[in-house]
Scaffold this motif. Structure first.
Motif, PDB file in Angstrom:
ATOM      1  N   TRP A 276       0.659   4.200  -2.645  1.00 25.85           N
ATOM      2  CA  TRP A 276       0.528   5.584  -2.170  1.00 25.85           C
ATOM      3  C   TRP A 276       1.627   6.463  -2.767  1.00 25.85           C
ATOM      4  O   TRP A 276       1.375   7.593  -3.204  1.00 25.85           O
ATOM      5  CB  TRP A 276       0.600   5.592  -0.643  1.00 25.85           C
ATOM      6  CG  TRP A 276       0.600   6.948  -0.031  1.00 25.85           C
ATOM      7  CD1 TRP A 276      -0.477   7.676   0.360  1.00 25.85           C
ATOM      8  CD2 TRP A 276       1.756   7.756   0.284  1.00 25.85           C
ATOM      9  NE1 TRP A 276      -0.076   8.883   0.892  1.00 25.85           N
ATOM     10  CE2 TRP A 276       1.287   8.956   0.853  1.00 25.85           C
ATOM     11  CE3 TRP A 276       3.120   7.567   0.143  1.00 25.85           C
ATOM     12  CZ2 TRP A 276       2.141   9.964   1.267  1.00 25.85           C
ATOM     13  CZ3 TRP A 276       3.979   8.576   0.551  1.00 25.85           C
ATOM     14  CH2 TRP A 276       3.483   9.755   1.117  1.00 25.85           C
TER      15      TRP A 276
ATOM     16  N   CYS B 127      -9.587   1.463   0.491  1.00 27.15           N
ATOM     17  CA  CYS B 127      -9.042   0.218   1.038  1.00 27.15           C
ATOM     18  C   CYS B 127      -9.520  -0.010   2.472  1.00 27.15           C
ATOM     19  O   CYS B 127      -9.862  -1.134   2.848  1.00 27.15           O
ATOM     20  CB  CYS B 127      -7.520   0.253   0.983  1.00 27.15           C
ATOM     21  SG  CYS B 127      -6.832   0.150  -0.680  1.00 27.15           S
TER      22      CYS B 127
ATOM     23  N   THR C 215      -6.082   1.273  13.224  1.00 28.48           N
ATOM     24  CA  THR C 215      -5.813   2.513  12.500  1.00 28.48           C
ATOM     25  C   THR C 215      -5.957   3.754  13.377  1.00 28.48           C
ATOM     26  O   THR C 215      -5.573   4.847  12.956  1.00 28.48           O
ATOM     27  CB  THR C 215      -6.757   2.654  11.299  1.00 28.48           C
ATOM     28  OG1 THR C 215      -8.107   2.444  11.732  1.00 28.48           O
ATOM     29  CG2 THR C 215      -6.431   1.608  10.235  1.00 28.48           C
TER      30      THR C 215
ATOM     31  N   LEU D 101      -6.557   5.187  -0.034  1.00 28.05           N
ATOM     32  CA  LEU D 101      -6.446   4.657   1.328  1.00 28.05           C
ATOM     33  C   LEU D 101      -7.815   4.485   1.972  1.00 28.05           C
ATOM     34  O   LEU D 101      -8.084   3.463   2.625  1.00 28.05           O
ATOM     35  CB  LEU D 101      -5.571   5.581   2.176  1.00 28.05           C
ATOM     36  CG  LEU D 101      -4.111   5.700   1.744  1.00 28.05           C
ATOM     37  CD1 LEU D 101      -3.368   6.675   2.662  1.00 28.05           C
ATOM     38  CD2 LEU D 101      -3.417   4.352   1.747  1.00 28.05           C
TER      39      LEU D 101
ATOM     40  N   SER E  29      -3.608  12.164   3.748  1.00 30.14           N
ATOM     41  CA  SER E  29      -2.995  10.994   3.110  1.00 30.14           C
ATOM     42  C   SER E  29      -1.760  10.517   3.862  1.00 30.14           C
ATOM     43  O   SER E  29      -1.564   9.309   4.059  1.00 30.14           O
ATOM     44  CB  SER E  29      -2.651  11.297   1.649  1.00 30.14           C
ATOM     45  OG  SER E  29      -1.525  12.132   1.534  1.00 30.14           O
TER      46      SER E  29
ATOM     47  N   MET F  64      -1.502   6.934   5.900  1.00 26.38           N
ATOM     48  CA  MET F  64      -0.509   5.975   5.437  1.00 26.38           C
ATOM     49  C   MET F  64       0.509   5.632   6.511  1.00 26.38           C
ATOM     50  O   MET F  64       0.736   4.449   6.804  1.00 26.38           O
ATOM     51  CB  MET F  64       0.201   6.544   4.194  1.00 26.38           C
ATOM     52  CG  MET F  64       1.207   5.563   3.552  1.00 26.38           C
ATOM     53  SD  MET F  64       0.429   4.109   2.830  1.00 26.38           S
ATOM     54  CE  MET F  64       0.928   2.833   3.996  1.00 26.38           C
TER      55      MET F  64
ATOM     56  N   THR G 289      -5.378   9.826  -0.836  1.00 25.33           N
ATOM     57  CA  THR G 289      -6.330   9.733   0.270  1.00 25.33           C
ATOM     58  C   THR G 289      -7.519   8.871  -0.114  1.00 25.33           C
ATOM     59  O   THR G 289      -7.967   8.017   0.673  1.00 25.33           O
ATOM     60  CB  THR G 289      -6.817  11.135   0.675  1.00 25.33           C
ATOM     61  OG1 THR G 289      -5.688  11.946   1.028  1.00 25.33           O
ATOM     62  CG2 THR G 289      -7.760  11.061   1.866  1.00 25.33           C
TER      63      THR G 289
ATOM     64  N   LEU H 217       0.831  -1.205   0.000  1.00 17.48           N
ATOM     65  CA  LEU H 217       0.000   0.000   0.000  1.00 17.48           C
ATOM     66  C   LEU H 217       0.864   1.253   0.000  1.00 17.48           C
ATOM     67  O   LEU H 217       0.518   2.256  -0.639  1.00 17.48           O
ATOM     68  CB  LEU H 217      -0.909  -0.018   1.228  1.00 17.48           C
ATOM     69  CG  LEU H 217      -2.120   0.920   1.218  1.00 17.48           C
ATOM     70  CD1 LEU H 217      -3.014   0.629   0.027  1.00 17.48           C
ATOM     71  CD2 LEU H 217      -2.904   0.774   2.506  1.00 17.48           C
TER      72      LEU H 217
END
Length: 276
Positions: A32, A65, A74, A62, A125, A129, A59, A28
């Motif tokens: 990104w 996903c 997260t 992400l 973003s 990430m 963004t 990922l």
């Protein structure tokens, strides 16, 4: 009433929330990076993407996903009550940047709004990430401090592109090292507050302050950018002198990481839990 194994619409059972594995996080990160590097290397997209579109695209990738795979760890919840007071030194930095902009005559409203609109996507973003997805994946594989340093060094590395493509290697390295220090602050905010919402807000205000001061200096006829000296060593020294106290304070805030005392931490190998 919705049970824990059913969807909110009364449909079939939902998939259990699972942490993102390290391989998935690195894949990922690559996706990104390809999205966000469009501004730094225009030949990747034929010059079709302009700021802040690459960061907005990253963004969206992400968030899509996250919506599909529902990864845990997260830290998207609200910050822990009372945690704001821990970050008095980082907030003093913001106050100093704001005072500098005001002292230099401020910014035009349109410029400020445009800068804020662009930096929103950068903050979203990068925090999703690095502090939202990459750190917990690294943390489940490694003990606390290797995970902290790997996350922060990777965060610093992606900032090399800010000046590298234009041949400003000294400035790019200085910005990268400064980003490592700032990354430590942002990670300390996640760990101590239990949320990446506070790092997102701080990241936004930090970028507005730094770039706003840069623009204010330019409007006053000052040297372009923070670091006027063409000597790379001088650029690095000035950059580190500005941000090092913030980074050192972040390290102190994270001193108890791995002892189960920080709400934004996740179980690591020392707890007998590895990453897939």
């Amino acid at each position: 009433m919705t049970g824990p194994d059913r969807t909110p619409w009364g449909g079939g059972p939902t998939r259990p929330r699972r942490p993102l594995g390290l391989k998935g996080a690195l894949a990922l990160l690559l996706l990104w990076a390809l999205a966000t590097l469009a501004n730094i290397f225009p030949f990747l997209t034929g010059g079709l993407l302009l700021a802040p579109l690459p960061q907005a695209l990253a963004t969206l990738i992400l968030l899509t996903c996250l919506g599909i795979f529902r990864w845990s760890d997260t830290a998207l919840g609200m910050p822990r009550p009372g945690s704001l007071r821990l970050f008095w030194l980082p907030f003093l930095y913001l106050a100093a940047l704001g005072a500098g902009i005001v002292a230099l005559g401020g910014l035009p409203g349109a410029l400020f709004l445009g800068l804020a609109a662009a930096m929103v996507w950068v903050a979203l973003s990068e925090e999703l990430m690095f502090r939202g997805l990459l750190f917990p994946a690294l943390r489940r594989r490694f003990r606390p401090w290797p995970a902290i340093w790997l996350t922060s060094l990777m965060f610093g590395a992606v900032h090399l592109g800010n000046g590298w493509a234009e041949g400003l290697h000294g400035l790019a390295l200085a910005q990268s090292l400064a980003a490592v220090s700032t990354g430590l602050v942002l990670l300390a905010m996640r760990l101590r507050s239990g949320s990446i919402l506070l790092p997102m807000l701080y990241h936004l205000l930090w970028n507005i302050g730094v770039l706003g001061l840069d623009h204010a200096l330019l409007r006053q006829g000052g040297a372009p950018g923070w670091l006027a000296d063409p000597n790379p060593l001088a650029q690095i020294a000035v950059s580190l002198a500005l941000v090092l106290p913030n980074g050192l304070y972040a390290l102190w805030l994270m001193r108890d990481v791995g002892r189960g005392a920080l709400p934004g931490d996740v179980p690591g190998p020392e707890a007998g839990i590895g990453s897939r």
